[in-house]
Motif scaffolding. Sequence first.
Motif, PDB file in Angstrom:
ATOM      1  N   SER A   4       1.613   4.429   6.140  1.00  0.00           N
ATOM      2  CA  SER A   4       1.291   5.428   5.111  1.00  0.00           C
ATOM      3  C   SER A   4       1.953   5.141   3.769  1.00  0.00           C
ATOM      4  O   SER A   4       1.629   5.779   2.766  1.00  0.00           O
ATOM      5  CB  SER A   4       1.704   6.825   5.591  1.00  0.00           C
ATOM      6  N   THR A   7      -0.630   2.822  -0.844  1.00  0.00           N
ATOM      7  CA  THR A   7      -1.575   3.737  -1.510  1.00  0.00           C
ATOM      8  C   THR A   7      -2.949   3.118  -1.686  1.00  0.00           C
ATOM      9  O   THR A   7      -3.947   3.836  -1.767  1.00  0.00           O
ATOM     10  CB  THR A   7      -1.041   4.157  -2.889  1.00  0.00           C
ATOM     11  N   LYS A   8      -3.009   1.789  -1.743  1.00  0.00           N
ATOM     12  CA  LYS A   8      -4.294   1.098  -1.835  1.00  0.00           C
ATOM     13  C   LYS A   8      -4.322  -0.061  -0.851  1.00  0.00           C
ATOM     14  O   LYS A   8      -3.423  -0.906  -0.852  1.00  0.00           O
ATOM     15  CB  LYS A   8      -4.569   0.615  -3.263  1.00  0.00           C
ATOM     16  N   ASP A  35       0.886   1.469  -7.857  1.00  0.00           N
ATOM     17  CA  ASP A  35       0.256   1.371  -6.547  1.00  0.00           C
ATOM     18  C   ASP A  35       1.080   0.517  -5.588  1.00  0.00           C
ATOM     19  O   ASP A  35       1.663  -0.493  -5.984  1.00  0.00           O
ATOM     20  CB  ASP A  35      -1.147   0.753  -6.662  1.00  0.00           C
ATOM     21  N   LYS A  75     -11.669   7.016   1.015  1.00  0.00           N
ATOM     22  CA  LYS A  75     -10.306   7.540   0.988  1.00  0.00           C
ATOM     23  C   LYS A  75      -9.990   8.249   2.296  1.00  0.00           C
ATOM     24  O   LYS A  75     -10.810   8.994   2.821  1.00  0.00           O
ATOM     25  CB  LYS A  75     -10.127   8.501  -0.185  1.00  0.00           C
ATOM     26  N   ASN A  78      -4.054  10.148   1.377  1.00  0.00           N
ATOM     27  CA  ASN A  78      -3.627   9.653   0.064  1.00  0.00           C
ATOM     28  C   ASN A  78      -3.871   8.148  -0.095  1.00  0.00           C
ATOM     29  O   ASN A  78      -3.428   7.556  -1.088  1.00  0.00           O
ATOM     30  CB  ASN A  78      -2.142   9.949  -0.156  1.00  0.00           C
ATOM     31  N   GLN A  79      -4.543   7.555   0.872  1.00  0.00           N
ATOM     32  CA  GLN A  79      -4.775   6.114   0.830  1.00  0.00           C
ATOM     33  C   GLN A  79      -6.211   5.793   0.435  1.00  0.00           C
ATOM     34  O   GLN A  79      -7.158   6.313   1.023  1.00  0.00           O
ATOM     35  CB  GLN A  79      -4.466   5.493   2.190  1.00  0.00           C
TER      36      GLN A  79
END
Length: 281
Positions: A4, A7-8, A35, A75, A78-79
């Motif tokens: 987790s 983020t990308k 990121d 998505k 939050n990823q």
Amino acid sequence: QIDSKYTKIFILKSNLGEAYIFLKYIINNLTENEDKILIACTKKSHVSIANMLLPNVETKLLSNTLPEIEYNTFKIGNQQYYIAFPMKFYINTESAINNNNAVYLDEIYKYFNISAKHSTENTLHISKAATQKIDNYLAKNNIKKFIFIVKNAKTCTTIPDKFWNELEKSLSIKVIYNDETMPLDETYYLAAKSEAIISLRCGLSEILSESGKPHIILYTDFINRFRFKPITKDKIINGYSIKTITPAANKIIEIEYSDNSKTKIIKSITETLLHKKEKTK
């Protein structure tokens, strides 16, 4: 399972050439400084090219086969996930090349809604260990000048060995063939030490074009593939031209191969390389 903290996440589902283009020209335009990036790879070659182009970005080789996804981004929490590239992209791109004379690099930019004029790119990094290993190999075998040849491809129709054997005999210089078991960074550095490169159009052709060496690329029809319509070499040489992706386009010569023209092609290649060699003396 993806941690987790990222983020990308960029999932590479592609051949080597498209992975190279995505990591070289596209990925920077989809990220911000804050990121936390992960490159999730479905092939070992993806890990290799990611480490060469983005050595400071983490990679993960996925152990399971991913289900087919038709869109390029989605998505979860939050990823943000990006897919390079879904099967739908390949089918639509080949259709555009076949029917509308499209160029695949332009199709990649359009697919991610990026302007080529404002894109930034990454450069290849070769490890010191790789350069030392190749330098030692060349010195140990007293190899100073050679032609580097890539005769295998995943998508293009194979050219008979008879052609390569006759071509090698016609070249007045040592020939080194690509060894597919060699690490990718060593392969690139070895090719970059050559006098010139000759390759059947393949994903490695894209990467080797960055070497700036004289590079002759032979085009054949694509092999028959499930879900794809036939595509001939005249369409391929326009739609998948290496000249569209490299600043060293003036070093690239692209040739449509046919068995009927093999003698003429060998003569053209030999004369071209001898001419370039003479000009550099």
